[in-house]
Design an enzyme around this catalytic site. Structure first.
Site, PDB file in Angstrom:
ATOM      1  CD  GLU A 127      -3.080   1.099   2.213  1.00 30.04           C
ATOM      2  OE1 GLU A 127      -4.109   1.414   2.110  1.00 30.04           O
ATOM      3  OE2 GLU A 127      -2.451   0.772   3.536  1.00 30.04           O
ATOM      4  CD  GLU A 263      -5.050  -1.977   5.602  1.00 30.11           C
ATOM      5  OE1 GLU A 263      -5.644  -1.234   4.943  1.00 30.11           O
ATOM      6  OE2 GLU A 263      -4.139  -1.631   6.349  1.00 30.11           O
ATOM      7  CG  HIS A 296      -6.659   0.875  12.552  1.00 35.70           C
ATOM      8  ND1 HIS A 296      -6.813   2.198  12.682  1.00 35.70           N
ATOM      9  CD2 HIS A 296      -6.178   0.722  11.176  1.00 35.70           C
ATOM     10  CE1 HIS A 296      -6.880   2.796  11.377  1.00 35.70           C
ATOM     11  NE2 HIS A 296      -6.487   1.770  10.634  1.00 35.70           N
ATOM     12  CD  GLU A 297      -3.287  -2.073  10.806  1.00 33.30           C
ATOM     13  OE1 GLU A 297      -3.704  -2.338   9.761  1.00 33.30           O
ATOM     14  OE2 GLU A 297      -3.324  -1.074  11.235  1.00 33.30           O
ATOM     15  CG  HIS A 300      -8.177  -2.042   7.744  1.00 35.94           C
ATOM     16  ND1 HIS A 300      -8.723  -0.793   7.073  1.00 35.94           N
ATOM     17  CD2 HIS A 300      -7.085  -1.114   8.311  1.00 35.94           C
ATOM     18  CE1 HIS A 300      -8.272   0.402   7.300  1.00 35.94           C
ATOM     19  NE2 HIS A 300      -7.168   0.336   7.959  1.00 35.94           N
ATOM     20  CD  GLU A 319      -6.049   3.291   6.797  1.00 40.17           C
ATOM     21  OE1 GLU A 319      -6.142   3.071   8.033  1.00 40.17           O
ATOM     22  OE2 GLU A 319      -5.608   2.519   6.068  1.00 40.17           O
TER      23      GLU A 319
END
Length: 849
Positions: A127, A263, A296-297, A300, A319
């Site tokens: 990414e 992620e 958070h990951e 995703h 995000e």
């Protein structure tokens, strides 16, 4: 006439789409090379005479297209400007299915993008647009397809990818692993890791195997991360109403990593500091940070991996949602951690940036890879997350969740855009979500809500907030969902009001005198509040009645108004003085941060010393009562309160006895006495010991940094080296910034610490400009870090620094950090002007006490 691919903003045509990748990659990490071959299944919507794929720094050695009417030879024409290759066919191919046969060679990257080496581990980071450095592919998020990868590598190394291994063979010192085919993925989520890695025994979350990997010497630090993943994965399944889709979950701590984590579907990679810790010695903020990053990951895996943005201008869809979701899930798991207050700290950074003229919308236009890199900032993450929280508060938790579930089902395995999310939320809630959301996501900035109260009648107004005094607003208006919290004879109550235009009015329900009113109840709104004088005074008198988040918001908003020239510095200092009895550690953190910012910018030494005495008097008695050592079984809240008070006393007030005791305790800790420092005091102790340290302590920290396995402690020792105020030691710390001793991933933060050091900043600023080409060459393979270096320049405090920085960046433009340069210089202009008027005001206030 130039070909379309000669434009750096070139986008692939949608008439040719990948249907399936079946590729083999042969790695030779020791020689820093790789080779690949395989087939890409295609769907051609119309007859075509050429194909265009992304490929950067790859040598295509074979290309052939097979269709229903036979094979076609292909001529390869590189197009470096757009990082693509044109595959010109010997004769046009018909519409329908086709197979592209490819072979290629490539090199391991020197930076932290593509396929790179990190202390014996070869790992990918794709990414936003770096899969093209490893595979010829359709390297845009709108092109999702299944991936069937086979990888060859030296035997004896761990070899990981998105899917679980299906077949493994070994011969002649090499291993060949065929990985299970993935669900449809965009290229940026494909991942590989190969190297000396070991994993904890697999756990299972509702049947999903979970393993956490690290280099062997850090395997003992993986237990907490494994626990977090096993706890939050089922919670995420419950929220989305969908099972985890990627078969297995591997989490890998990578010795060098540009961002915090990535992620990749089923194979999440992390900077070691975001994954690894020792629960017995980790400070509470370190534990919370690791838990939030992991969550958070994993969020995703649904929002981004299962349903993917169509193009990078909707990066915020990934995000912002994951930022908000991480706080929501971790708060449900560990409510005693109060992670929404940490969320608010991130929101505060976004409010600061979004008050600049050089800000950008959450949904920003993206034309090329450089634009993509600049989109990874607090506007995309924290502002977007805060807006989602505000919308959830308006719709209610149930309707909001129902809308997210509808969106997930409707766009499963596919791509989506922002409007489709708003449509699902509107359908589930029956509310005009597009009107509310588009105003906050589609444009820059935010309002300051002006509050004037007379009895129970509240008059409201709004205008765009700029942190620069005197900037005229352009008439922007937002639909502002207000939560008003107040107290009258009947107790504490709430009222809700949607402010749509420039002004509005309401009458607070209830009877009797209104003692105080907060216009951003719970601090869930993304806006500032400017109270009339009487309302502000009432809040200062009733601080204990406000929630911690509201007390934090009051401090932050009043300071922002001082910066903007809308409030007097003396009024703000009076407000800070009213917090002398504050006991909540999160509020103390905000207070200490504002005090530290003031102390750091006071240029007049006698004034700074008087300010330091004011701070010592404000917090000293409370720290004396708390002491250095916790009582047995003492809760985290008290430990964190002690740490905040110590930071104020030793790092802001620089109280000699506290500094000396902190240094003594650090020396004992480094000598092996783990009980000498409660973990939450360690960070402050390193800083105070370094500031007053001698050569012996400098070398002690340097030696410990080299061997420390715990990434959080290692980072503290490294930062400590940049804090020494002895001129000779500051010069030695400056020299380290340009060598190989500082890991690439830490280069920007280390340089930032030097620029913040009163002793080191002049020498380092001069050296940074002289050696700029070398700095760019080193961090150029990690553009996010280059942006951080640019932003660190904003810590220089004087007008001459502003003039030097302006001239320097004009002479040395950085295309990958154009936005960062504009924002940094704008902040510097405001800060210089602020402190030229604020220094005398602080002096007058101190003299009057």
């Amino acid at each position: 006439m130039p070909h379309a691919t000669d434009d750096r903003n070139y986008r692939l045509p949608t008439s040719v789409r990948p249907a399936r990748y079946q590729l083999t990659l042969s790695l030779d990490p020791g020689r820093r090379v790789f080779a690949g071959e395989g087939q890409v299944g295609l769907e051609l919507a119309a007859p075509t005479g050429e194909l265009v794929l992304h490929a950067a720094a790859l040598d295509l050695t074979r290309a052939e297209l097979r269709t229903a009417d036979g094979p076609r030879a292909v001529r390869v024409v590189p197009a470096p400007a757009s990082e693509t290759v044109r595959l010109v066919l010997e004769r046009p191919a018909p519409a329908g299915a086709a197979t592209l046969e490819l072979a290629w060679n490539g090199h391991v990257s020197d930076g932290l993008r593509g396929l790179y080496q990190a202390a014996g581990v070869a790992v990918t980071q794709f990414e936003a647009a770096d899969a093209r450095r490893v595979f010829p592919c359709f390297d845009e998020p709108g092109f999702k397809a299944p991936w069937a990868l086979t990888v060859e590598a030296p035997a004896g190394l761990a070899l990981l990818s998105n899917g679980a291994p299906e077949r493994t063979t070994e011969a002649a010192g090499r291993q060949r692993v065929a990985f299970r085919e993935t669900p449809p993925l965009p290229t940026y989520l494909v991942a590989l890791a190969c190297g000396a890695l070991e994993a904890r025994p697999a756990g299972a979350a509702r049947g999903v195997p979970v393993r956490t990997w690290a280099v062997p010497e850090k395997l003992a630090l993986t237990a907490f991360a494994q626990e977090v993943a096993l706890e939050v994965l089922p919670r995420l399944e419950d929220y989305f109403g969908l099972p985890y889709a990627f078969g297995k979950l591997d989490q890998v701590g990578v010795p060098e990593f540009e961002a915090g984590a990535m992620e990749n579907a089923g194979l999440v990679t992390y900077r070691e500091a975001a994954l690894l810790l020792d629960p017995a010695t980790a400070a509470l903020p370190v534990k919370k940070r690791v838990a939030e990053v992991i969550t958070h990951e994993l969020a995703h895996q649904w929002f981004g991996n299962w349903v993917t943005m169509q193009w990078w201008d909707d990066l915020w869809l990934n995000e912002s949602f994951a930022t908000w979701m991480a706080a929501k899930i971790v708060d449900g798991w560990r409510p005693e951690w109060r992670v929404w207050l940490d969320f608010d700290a991130g929101k505060a950074a976004a409010l600061h940036l979004d008050a600049l003229r050089s800000t950008h919308p959450v949904r920003a236009e993206v034309k090329n890879p450089e634009d993509m890199t600049e989109s990874f900032d607090v506007i995309t993450y924290e502002k977007g997350g805060a807006v989602l929280r505000m919308i959830e508060g308006y719709l209610g938790e149930g309707p909001f969740r129902d809308g997210i579930r509808l969106y997930m089902r409707r766009h499963a395995k596919a791509n989506a855009v922002a409007g489709q999310l708003w449509a699902a939320l509107a359908e589930a809630s029956g509310q005009p979500v597009p009107e509310l959301a588009d105003a906050w996501i589609g444009g820059p900035g935010y309002p300051v809500v002006e509050v004037r109260r007379e009895g129970r009648r509240v008059a409201l107004g709004q205008r765009r907030f700029y942190s620069e005094p005197g900037v005229a607003e352009a008439g922007e208006r937002w639909p502002v969902p207000l939560v008003l919290r107040y107290e009258d004879a009947g107790g504490v109550k709430e009222a809700r009001h949607l402010l749509r235009g420039a002004a509005g009015e309401l009458t607070l329900p209830g009877e009797g005198e209104v003692r105080w009113l907060v216009a951003n109840g719970g601090s869930t709104g993304f806006y500032r509040v400017a109270y009339d004088a009487a309302s502000a005074a009432a809040l200062a008198r009733h601080l204990p009645r406000l929630a911690p988040s509201e007390r934090i918001g009051l401090i932050a908003d009043q300071w922002a108004l001082v910066r903007a020239g809308a409030r007097e510095p003396a009024d703000f200092l009076d407000l800070l003085a009213a917090f002398g009895g504050e006991e909540d550690y999160a509020v103390l953190d905000e207070l200490v941060g504002r005090l530290a910012g003031l102390e750091a910018r006071l240029a007049d030494e006698p004034v700074r010393q008087r300010f330091q005495r004011f701070v010592a008097n404000l917090v000293g008695p409370a720290f004396a009562r708390a002491g250095w050592d916790p009582a047995p079984g003492e809760p985290d809240a008290l430990r964190m309160r002690r740490a905040a008070l110590l930071r104020a006393l030793a790092l802001v007030a620089r109280e000699p006895a506290a500094v000396a005791e902190g240094a003594r305790r650090l020396d004992r800790f480094l000598g092996g006495d783990a009980a000498a420092l409660e973990p939450n005091l360690h960070d402050a102790a390193v800083a105070m010991a370094a500031r007053a340290g001698d050569e012996r302590r400098f070398e002690a920290l340097r030696a410990r940094f080299k061997v420390e396995p715990d990434p959080a402690l290692k980072r503290r020792y490294l930062t400590g080296l940049a804090l020494f105020e002895d001129p000779a030691l500051a010069a030695r710390a400056e020299a380290l910034a340009f060598g190989d001793e500082i890991p690439l991933q830490d280069a920007a933060s280390y340089m930032g610490a030097l620029l913040a050091n009163r002793t080191a900043r002049e020498g380092f600023w001069g050296a940074l400009r002289q050696r700029w080409d070398a700095v760019q060459q080193r961090v150029g393979g990690a553009p996010m870090l280059l942006r951080r270096v640019v932003e660190a320049v904003g810590q220089l405090p004087e007008r001459r620094h502003l003039e030097e920085a302006t001239a320097f960046f004009a002479a040395h433009p950085v295309p990958a950090a154009r936005q960062a340069i504009a924002q940094t210089l704008e902040r510097m202009r405001q800060d210089v002007a602020l402190w030229e008027r604020l220094g005398p005001a602080v002096a007058r206030w101190l003299a009057a006490r």
